[in-house]
Design a protein around this motif. Structure first.
Motif, PDB file in Angstrom:
ATOM      1  N   TYR A  71      11.610  -5.093   3.005  1.00  0.00           N
ATOM      2  CA  TYR A  71      10.183  -5.232   2.706  1.00  0.00           C
ATOM      3  C   TYR A  71       9.868  -4.966   1.237  1.00  0.00           C
ATOM      4  CZ  TYR A  71       5.150  -4.376   2.751  1.00  0.00           C
ATOM      5  OH  TYR A  71       3.800  -4.432   2.464  1.00  0.00           O
ATOM      6  N   HIS A  72      10.328  -3.832   0.712  1.00  0.00           N
ATOM      7  CA  HIS A  72       9.919  -3.436  -0.636  1.00  0.00           C
ATOM      8  C   HIS A  72      10.795  -4.103  -1.682  1.00  0.00           C
ATOM      9  CE1 HIS A  72       7.556  -0.172   1.311  1.00  0.00           C
ATOM     10  NE2 HIS A  72       6.726  -0.673   0.430  1.00  0.00           N
ATOM     11  N   ASN A  73      10.723  -5.432  -1.689  1.00  0.00           N
ATOM     12  CA  ASN A  73      11.553  -6.201  -2.628  1.00  0.00           C
ATOM     13  C   ASN A  73      10.641  -7.072  -3.496  1.00  0.00           C
ATOM     14  OD1 ASN A  73      10.776  -8.488  -1.109  1.00  0.00           O
ATOM     15  ND2 ASN A  73      12.337  -7.962   0.408  1.00  0.00           N
ATOM     16  N   ALA A 229      -4.535  -4.094  -2.913  1.00  0.00           N
ATOM     17  CA  ALA A 229      -3.546  -5.185  -3.014  1.00  0.00           C
ATOM     18  C   ALA A 229      -2.243  -4.771  -2.346  1.00  0.00           C
ATOM     19  CB  ALA A 229      -3.304  -5.534  -4.485  1.00  0.00           C
ATOM     20  N   ASP A 230      -1.881  -3.488  -2.509  1.00  0.00           N
ATOM     21  CA  ASP A 230      -0.642  -2.954  -1.936  1.00  0.00           C
ATOM     22  C   ASP A 230      -0.717  -2.932  -0.408  1.00  0.00           C
ATOM     23  OD1 ASP A 230       1.276   0.109  -2.498  1.00  0.00           O
ATOM     24  OD2 ASP A 230       1.919  -1.956  -2.260  1.00  0.00           O
ATOM     25  N   LEU A 231      -1.933  -2.716   0.100  1.00  0.00           N
ATOM     26  CA  LEU A 231      -2.145  -2.646   1.554  1.00  0.00           C
ATOM     27  C   LEU A 231      -2.916  -3.875   2.016  1.00  0.00           C
ATOM     28  CD1 LEU A 231      -3.118   1.131   1.901  1.00  0.00           C
ATOM     29  CD2 LEU A 231      -0.866   0.056   2.110  1.00  0.00           C
ATOM     30  N   HIS A 280       1.979   2.468  15.518  1.00  0.00           N
ATOM     31  CA  HIS A 280       1.841   2.990  14.153  1.00  0.00           C
ATOM     32  C   HIS A 280       0.975   2.102  13.279  1.00  0.00           C
ATOM     33  CE1 HIS A 280       3.699   6.783  13.788  1.00  0.00           C
ATOM     34  NE2 HIS A 280       4.484   6.417  14.779  1.00  0.00           N
ATOM     35  N   GLN A 281       1.070   0.827  13.479  1.00  0.00           N
ATOM     36  CA  GLN A 281       0.236  -0.055  12.655  1.00  0.00           C
ATOM     37  C   GLN A 281      -1.239   0.153  13.000  1.00  0.00           C
ATOM     38  OE1 GLN A 281       0.642  -1.990   9.934  1.00  0.00           O
ATOM     39  NE2 GLN A 281       2.547  -0.844   9.917  1.00  0.00           N
ATOM     40  N   ILE A 282      -1.530   0.332  14.303  1.00  0.00           N
ATOM     41  CA  ILE A 282      -2.933   0.584  14.691  1.00  0.00           C
ATOM     42  C   ILE A 282      -3.389   1.886  14.046  1.00  0.00           C
ATOM     43  CG2 ILE A 282      -4.464   1.174  16.619  1.00  0.00           C
ATOM     44  CD1 ILE A 282      -2.622  -0.673  18.365  1.00  0.00           C
TER      45      ILE A 282
HETATM   46  C1  LIG Z   1       2.681  -4.111   6.501  1.00  0.00           C
HETATM   47  C2  LIG Z   1       1.797  -3.139   5.766  1.00  0.00           C
HETATM   48  O1  LIG Z   1       0.938  -3.477   4.995  1.00  0.00           O
HETATM   49  C3  LIG Z   1       1.995  -1.728   5.977  1.00  0.00           C
HETATM   50  C4  LIG Z   1       2.199  -1.077   4.613  1.00  0.00           C
HETATM   51  C5  LIG Z   1       3.387  -0.252   4.699  1.00  0.00           C
HETATM   52  O2  LIG Z   1       3.277   0.535   5.919  1.00  0.00           O
HETATM   53  C6  LIG Z   1       3.070   1.832   5.700  1.00  0.00           C
HETATM   54  N1  LIG Z   1       3.078   2.285   4.430  1.00  0.00           N
HETATM   55  C7  LIG Z   1       2.882   3.573   4.226  1.00  0.00           C
HETATM   56  O3  LIG Z   1       2.889   4.038   2.956  1.00  0.00           O
HETATM   57  C8  LIG Z   1       3.159   3.161   1.931  1.00  0.00           C
HETATM   58  C9  LIG Z   1       2.251   2.183   1.549  1.00  0.00           C
HETATM   59  C10 LIG Z   1       2.543   1.350   0.460  1.00  0.00           C
HETATM   60  C11 LIG Z   1       3.740   1.498  -0.188  1.00  0.00           C
HETATM   61  C12 LIG Z   1       4.638   2.446   0.212  1.00  0.00           C
HETATM   62  C13 LIG Z   1       4.380   3.277   1.281  1.00  0.00           C
HETATM   63  C14 LIG Z   1       5.832   2.389  -0.652  1.00  0.00           C
HETATM   64  O4  LIG Z   1       5.634   1.322  -1.550  1.00  0.00           O
HETATM   65  B1  LIG Z   1       4.329   0.700  -1.376  1.00  0.00           B
HETATM   66  O5  LIG Z   1       3.656   0.917  -2.615  1.00  0.00           O
HETATM   67  O6  LIG Z   1       4.460  -0.667  -1.011  1.00  0.00           O
HETATM   68  C15 LIG Z   1       2.660   4.467   5.274  1.00  0.00           C
HETATM   69 CL1  LIG Z   1       2.386   6.135   4.913  1.00  0.00          CL
HETATM   70  C16 LIG Z   1       2.644   4.027   6.586  1.00  0.00           C
HETATM   71  C17 LIG Z   1       2.835   2.691   6.807  1.00  0.00           C
HETATM   72  C18 LIG Z   1       2.804   2.178   8.138  1.00  0.00           C
HETATM   73  N2  LIG Z   1       2.781   1.778   9.189  1.00  0.00           N
END
Ligand SMILES: CC(=O)CCCOc1nc(Oc2ccc3c(c2)CO[B-]3(O)O)c(Cl)cc1C#N
Ligand SMILES: [Mg+2]
Ligand SMILES: [Zn+2]
Length: 322
Positions: A71-73, A229-231, A280-282
């Motif tokens: 994912y984090h690529n 944007a990250d989420l 967890h996603q919910i």
């Molecule tokens: C598909 C999504 O959109 C879920 C985002 C990632 O899912 C989570 N991410 C979490 O925290 C981070 C969110 C952003 C980032 C990172 C961690 C590290 O790099 B990043 O900046 O991309 C936590 Cl705490 C939980 C979930 C769950 N489920």
């Protein structure tokens, strides 16, 4: 002179089950294709006298320094960069930010997860990794991303900011550091509370468009923007969103395997079970993502209405799978 990238100090779980389909247009280089296009579209190359070959060298180095994680690529970073590009054009804030802030925002988005090991901060901390030692457990990943991004700039053939003055460079660096550190989920509650307070204060002032004077107010909106944007995966149509989730779960499950092998407690979202994903996603959407996007939606009203509807539909999709 160029110094080596700080070592990750952790071996990255290699995903054997990930097949990466190549996009016919961007091929192997989605990050370069998207980011270069955005720099052109926003006339950043001309405005800041960026030498095109340096921009390409830098973007290639960013792509090559990413870890083969599900994912984090570089795809995620290209996605966040493109999402940032769109958010910057939202109604109500389109003319608020100047070209320096836009340069910093696009740059921060494209570097925000560089060299990500596919592991979480809690994992790096509890395993006493070199990175956690280096950054004293404080925003370990995010500090690493920033350090790598600026180390890659040290080589002259990659220094895309060589024509900025020392003062412009210092302000750009300050903004990029502030924005990338804001993507640390540990900062979420404070970041969102400050954002809500700012919007409340602006509403009290009565004028219907946003005016931001101080650096702190301006960077606060940009920090929330990169956080959005990250989420932003779950604000995308289901067929796209579900592909991101599949990648994310492979990454989380591999961390869960590493935790089990190390005799550590398995992080709740890294437990390999069919309901983990939906549960967890919910939880993540309800606790973090929806409140954030609702606040963003109030800033750019009615621009984000479709996003909020898609977010609700994706949450229902998870609930239906429970
Ligand atoms: C598909 C999504 O959109 C879920 C985002 C990632 O899912 C989570 N991410 C979490 O925290 C981070 C969110 C952003 C980032 C990172 C961690 C590290 O790099 B990043 O900046 O991309 C936590 Cl705490 C939980 C979930 C769950 N489920
Ligand atoms: Mg990150
Ligand atoms: Zn990210």
């Amino acid at each position: 002179e160029e110094t080596p990238i700080p070592e990750l100090g952790v071996e990255t779980p290699q995903p054997e089950e990930l097949r990466v389909e190549l996009n016919p247009i961007s091929g192997e280089r989605p990050l370069t294709a998207i980011t270069y296009r955005i720099f052109q579209e926003r006339d950043l190359i001309r405005t800041f006298s960026i030498e095109p070959h340096k921009l390409l060298s830098y973007l290639f180095a960013l792509e090559d320094s990413y870890q083969q994680v599900p994912y984090h690529n570089k795809l995620h970073r290209a996605d966040v960069c493109q999402s940032m590009h769109v958010l910057l054009n939202s109604s109500g804030i389109k003319d608020v930010f100047n070209e320096f802030e836009i340069l910093a925002a696009i740059f921060a988005a494209v570097v925000h997860d560089v060299h990500h090991p596919g592991l979480t901060n809690p994992f790096l901390i509890k395993t006493k990794s070199d990175l956690a030692i280096l950054y004293n457990n404080e925003s370990v990943l995010e500090n690493h991303h920033i350090a790598v991004a600026f180390k890659l700039l040290q080589a002259d053939e990659r220094n895309i900011f060589s024509n900025l003055s020392a003062e412009q460079m210092e302000t750009l660096r300050r903004r990029v550091v502030d924005m990338v550190l804001a993507t640390d989920m540990a900062k979420h509650k404070t970041l969102l509370a400050d954002f809500q307070n700012l919007l409340e204060a602006k509403k009290m002032s009565g004028n219907d468009y946003l005016t931001l004077e101080s650096y702190d107010d301006r960077i606060l909106v940009l920090k929330n923007m990169i956080h959005c944007a990250d989420l932003s995966n779950m604000t995308k149509p289901l067929d796209t969103y579900s592909k991101w989730i599949d990648r994310l779960m492979v990454e989380f499950w591999k961390q869960g395997d590493a935790e089990r092998d190390l005799g550590l407690d398995i992080s709740p979202m890294c437990v390999r079970s069919p309901t983990t994903k939906d549960k967890h996603q919910i939880g993540f959407i309800n606790s973090f993502v929806h409140p954030l996007w609702e606040t963003w939606g109030s800033l750019v009203y009615p621009d984000a209405n479709t996003i909020l509807e898609t977010l609700a539909q994706n949450r229902e999709w998870h609930e239906a799978s429970l």
